[in-house]
Design a protein around this motif. Structure first.
Motif, mmCIF file in Angstrom:
data_model
loop_
_atom_site.group_PDB
_atom_site.id
_atom_site.type_symbol
_atom_site.label_atom_id
_atom_site.label_comp_id
_atom_site.label_asym_id
_atom_site.label_seq_id
_atom_site.Cartn_x
_atom_site.Cartn_y
_atom_site.Cartn_z
ATOM 1 N N ARG A 253 10.376 11.128 -3.418
ATOM 2 C CA ARG A 253 10.802 12.203 -2.626
ATOM 3 C C ARG A 253 9.852 13.440 -2.335
ATOM 4 N NH1 ARG A 253 13.595 8.758 -3.391
ATOM 5 N NH2 ARG A 253 12.672 8.070 -1.446
ATOM 6 N N ALA A 254 9.030 13.582 -3.454
ATOM 7 C CA ALA A 254 8.114 14.734 -3.523
ATOM 8 C C ALA A 254 6.987 14.357 -2.386
ATOM 9 C CB ALA A 254 7.458 14.870 -4.764
ATOM 10 N N MET A 255 6.352 13.062 -2.422
ATOM 11 C CA MET A 255 5.457 12.803 -1.467
ATOM 12 C C MET A 255 6.000 12.763 -0.179
ATOM 13 S SD MET A 255 2.504 11.686 -0.679
ATOM 14 C CE MET A 255 1.803 11.353 -2.451
ATOM 15 N N ALA A 256 7.172 12.354 0.267
ATOM 16 C CA ALA A 256 7.631 12.281 1.247
ATOM 17 C C ALA A 256 7.703 14.056 1.823
ATOM 18 C CB ALA A 256 9.312 11.922 1.417
ATOM 19 N N THR B 71 0.791 -1.255 -0.071
ATOM 20 C CA THR B 71 0.001 0.052 -0.017
ATOM 21 C C THR B 71 0.726 1.226 0.034
ATOM 22 O OG1 THR B 71 -0.150 -0.277 2.426
ATOM 23 C CG2 THR B 71 -1.883 -1.154 1.103
ATOM 24 N N GLN B 72 2.232 1.190 -0.167
ATOM 25 C CA GLN B 72 3.107 2.439 -0.088
ATOM 26 C C GLN B 72 2.697 3.433 -0.904
ATOM 27 O OE1 GLN B 72 7.127 2.050 0.313
ATOM 28 N NE2 GLN B 72 6.987 0.559 1.876
ATOM 29 N N LEU B 73 2.415 2.982 -2.218
ATOM 30 C CA LEU B 73 2.178 3.969 -3.214
ATOM 31 C C LEU B 73 0.723 4.665 -3.117
ATOM 32 C CD1 LEU B 73 3.344 3.021 -6.658
ATOM 33 C CD2 LEU B 73 4.050 5.278 -5.487
ATOM 34 N N LYS B 74 -0.333 3.872 -2.616
ATOM 35 C CA LYS B 74 -1.647 4.197 -2.928
ATOM 36 C C LYS B 74 -2.231 4.729 -1.753
ATOM 37 C CE LYS B 74 -3.278 -0.513 -2.741
ATOM 38 N NZ LYS B 74 -1.893 -1.339 -3.035
ATOM 39 N N ASP B 75 -1.521 4.588 -0.390
ATOM 40 C CA ASP B 75 -2.227 4.876 0.590
ATOM 41 C C ASP B 75 -1.160 5.864 1.408
ATOM 42 O OD1 ASP B 75 -4.266 3.459 0.447
ATOM 43 O OD2 ASP B 75 -3.499 1.644 1.644
ATOM 44 N N GLU B 76 -0.116 6.343 0.809
ATOM 45 C CA GLU B 76 0.929 7.278 1.782
ATOM 46 C C GLU B 76 0.423 8.693 1.645
ATOM 47 O OE1 GLU B 76 4.292 7.584 -2.036
ATOM 48 O OE2 GLU B 76 4.683 6.842 -0.007
ATOM 49 N N GLY B 77 -0.451 9.082 0.932
ATOM 50 C CA GLY B 77 -0.968 10.395 1.100
ATOM 51 C C GLY B 77 -2.447 10.608 0.527
ATOM 52 N N SER B 78 -2.980 11.758 0.716
ATOM 53 C CA SER B 78 -4.132 12.099 0.272
ATOM 54 C C SER B 78 -4.166 12.309 -1.397
ATOM 55 C CB SER B 78 -4.695 13.622 0.535
ATOM 56 O OG SER B 78 -3.753 14.479 0.283
ATOM 57 N N GLN B 79 -5.398 12.082 -2.068
ATOM 58 C CA GLN B 79 -5.476 12.338 -3.428
ATOM 59 C C GLN B 79 -4.861 13.236 -3.814
ATOM 60 O OE1 GLN B 79 -6.494 8.920 -4.500
ATOM 61 N NE2 GLN B 79 -7.500 10.144 -6.157
ATOM 62 N N ARG B 80 -4.971 14.581 -3.284
ATOM 63 C CA ARG B 80 -4.336 15.816 -3.466
ATOM 64 C C ARG B 80 -2.786 15.761 -3.530
ATOM 65 N NH1 ARG B 80 -2.129 19.666 -0.696
ATOM 66 N NH2 ARG B 80 -2.705 19.016 1.142
ATOM 67 N N GLN B 81 -2.219 15.241 -2.610
ATOM 68 C CA GLN B 81 -0.743 14.912 -2.328
ATOM 69 C C GLN B 81 -0.332 13.829 -3.563
ATOM 70 O OE1 GLN B 81 -1.087 13.762 1.621
ATOM 71 N NE2 GLN B 81 -0.006 15.658 2.356
ATOM 72 N N VAL B 82 -0.919 12.881 -3.772
ATOM 73 C CA VAL B 82 -0.692 11.903 -4.720
ATOM 74 C C VAL B 82 -0.612 12.777 -6.179
ATOM 75 C CG1 VAL B 82 -1.438 9.799 -5.920
ATOM 76 C CG2 VAL B 82 -1.518 9.976 -3.643
ATOM 77 N N ALA B 83 -1.673 13.473 -6.317
ATOM 78 C CA ALA B 83 -1.703 14.184 -7.717
ATOM 79 C C ALA B 83 -0.475 15.171 -7.870
ATOM 80 C CB ALA B 83 -3.292 14.847 -7.883
ATOM 81 N N LEU B 84 -0.232 16.015 -6.746
ATOM 82 C CA LEU B 84 0.758 16.904 -6.804
ATOM 83 C C LEU B 84 2.093 16.087 -7.063
ATOM 84 C CD1 LEU B 84 1.646 19.796 -6.751
ATOM 85 C CD2 LEU B 84 1.523 19.857 -4.386
ATOM 86 N N ALA B 85 2.259 15.172 -6.263
ATOM 87 C CA ALA B 85 3.661 14.308 -6.425
ATOM 88 C C ALA B 85 3.800 13.685 -7.781
ATOM 89 C CB ALA B 85 3.856 13.493 -5.227
ATOM 90 N N GLY B 86 2.592 13.486 -8.252
ATOM 91 C CA GLY B 86 2.883 12.655 -9.859
ATOM 92 C C GLY B 86 2.945 13.878 -10.586
ATOM 93 N N ALA B 87 2.543 15.037 -10.630
ATOM 94 C CA ALA B 87 2.697 16.058 -11.579
ATOM 95 C C ALA B 87 4.282 16.350 -11.416
ATOM 96 C CB ALA B 87 1.772 17.079 -11.200
ATOM 97 N N ILE B 88 4.758 16.566 -10.143
ATOM 98 C CA ILE B 88 6.134 16.998 -10.049
ATOM 99 C C ILE B 88 7.152 16.042 -10.642
ATOM 100 C CG2 ILE B 88 8.020 17.416 -8.405
ATOM 101 C CD1 ILE B 88 5.864 18.371 -6.476
ATOM 102 N N ALA B 89 6.708 14.682 -10.629
ATOM 103 C CA ALA B 89 7.797 13.689 -10.900
ATOM 104 C C ALA B 89 7.579 13.702 -12.406
ATOM 105 C CB ALA B 89 6.941 12.377 -10.527
ATOM 106 N N GLY B 90 6.329 13.955 -12.898
ATOM 107 C CA GLY B 90 6.237 13.933 -14.581
ATOM 108 C C GLY B 90 7.077 15.128 -15.234
ATOM 109 N N LEU B 91 7.273 16.469 -14.456
ATOM 110 C CA LEU B 91 7.795 17.508 -15.024
ATOM 111 C C LEU B 91 9.318 17.171 -14.988
ATOM 112 C CD1 LEU B 91 5.728 20.596 -13.517
ATOM 113 C CD2 LEU B 91 5.993 20.113 -15.977
ATOM 114 N N VAL B 92 9.785 16.675 -13.981
ATOM 115 C CA VAL B 92 11.376 16.597 -13.817
ATOM 116 C C VAL B 92 12.043 15.447 -14.504
ATOM 117 C CG1 VAL B 92 13.111 15.667 -11.977
ATOM 118 C CG2 VAL B 92 11.157 17.238 -11.306
ATOM 119 N N SER B 93 10.882 14.467 -14.849
ATOM 120 C CA SER B 93 11.150 13.333 -15.714
ATOM 121 C C SER B 93 11.266 13.814 -17.290
ATOM 122 C CB SER B 93 10.262 12.273 -15.682
ATOM 123 O OG SER B 93 10.447 11.127 -16.368
ATOM 124 N N ARG B 94 10.371 14.540 -17.608
ATOM 125 C CA ARG B 94 10.287 15.101 -18.927
ATOM 126 C C ARG B 94 11.588 16.004 -19.290
ATOM 127 N NH1 ARG B 94 9.476 14.654 -24.213
ATOM 128 N NH2 ARG B 94 10.174 16.667 -25.124
#
Length: 322
Positions: free
Chosen positions: A307-310, A6-29
């Motif tokens: 890292r962003a989620m943490a 459950t680490q990926l899906k339960d470690e934060g709220s939906q808002r935090q998951v969305a924001l961390a995912g967006a940051i990860a996408g930008l840096v990766s690109r």
């Protein structure tokens, strides 16, 4: 259900998951943009020797592998040529990362909540959650993916003057469906890809994290993402090539840097045509640079996400204490 599940899906709220995912996408690109342009150019190179598609007499370049394509772009278009299509691509990765991680967290939690006897094993949850998240994100962001491909396919001569001009031209000459050319190949590719990726990642992450040779700075996340990406990408790569060929169909097809791209109609027809005229090599053209891109992209994405989620969780805890 173990904590690792459950680490990926339960470690934060939906808002935090969305924001961390967006940051990860930008840096990766930002990190892999040049490799992405090289990959697209190779995928759109339809000819092989001998010349089954009648390339003689056209101005389409013949690039020899990753280094040859890199040298050609630098020589003909300069350093900025390696970042063509970067604006729609950044928007794509920003939106895609947010939708993907949000959908994965939401769908995985729904699957976890299924009562017996419908409760699925963890590996099935990972696969279904990843596949469904990938399909949602691909469909939601597909017009941006199409624009990214078309701009990356431009040579020295610009096909579209700007992003707004490209949107207007596609809407006027191709209609709404023009923004979704190749979507069938995209979804057909992303469902098994993301399913395999998340299943591999979630399975490898606890193993690598608990390894006797502990990796520094949380790089077990990056290594798990790298291995999962390489395995998944290789399995579905022909559909990625098919998607790229379909995305540049339309009235401007002959004006891209590879102006000899045939007319393709439909996923199966495109696969059959490539196989007939270019063989297996045609379906896997650009795989090397794709793996070179996919490995660091996934590694950076998952490492940045964790890292962003943490950081978001730490900030949330700090605010809660005040």
């Amino acid at each position: 259900m173990s904590g690792a599940v459950t680490q990926l899906k339960d470690e934060g709220s939906q808002r935090q998951v969305a924001l961390a995912g967006a940051i990860a996408g930008l840096v990766s690109r930002f990190v892999i943009a040049p490799l992405d342009v090289i990959k697209i150019r190779l995928q759109l190179q339809t000819h092989s020797r001998p010349d089954p598609l009648g390339v003689r007499g056209t101005t389409a370049p013949v690039n020899k592998g990753t280094l040859g394509t890199l040298q050609s772009i630098l020589r003909e278009e300069g350093l900025t040529g390696l970042w063509k299509g970067n604006i729609p691509a950044e928007a794509l990765y920003l939106t895609y990362g947010s939708v993907q991680f949000s959908a994965y967290a939401y769908i995985s939690n729904l699957l976890d909540a299924l009562p017996p006897p419908y409760h699925l094993p963890p590996s099935a949850n990972y696969f279904i959650g990843g596949a469904a998240a990938g399909a949602c994100a691909t469909t939601a962001t597909y017009p941006l993916d199409l624009l990214r491909t078309r701009f990356a396919a431009q040579g020295k001569d610009r096909v579209y003057a700007s992003i707004l001009a490209s949107v207007r031209h596609i809407a006027e000459h191709e209609g709404p469906s023009g923004f979704f050319r190749g979507l069938g190949a995209g979804v057909s590719q992303i469902v098994p890809y993301m399913g395999l990726f998340f299943a591999s990642y979630e399975g490898l992450k606890p193993v690598l994290a608990s390894s006797a040779t502990m990796l520094p700075f949380g790089t077990s996340d990056a290594l798990a993402g790298t291995i999962a990406s390489v395995v998944s990408k290789t399995a579905v790569y022909p559909l990625d090539t098919t998607r790229k060929r379909l995305q540049v169909q339309g009235p401007m097809r002959a004006r891209y840097v590879h102006g000899n791209i045939p007319i393709y109609k439909g996923v199966l027809s495109t696969v059959a045509t490539i196989w007939k005229h270019e063989g297996r090599r045609g379906l896997y053209r650009g795989l090397t640079v794709s793996l070179m891109k996919a490995a660091p992209a996934s590694a950076v994405t998952m490492w940045t996400y964790e890292r962003a989620m943490a950081l978001l969780l730490a900030l949330d805890a700090t605010w809660s204490e005040k």
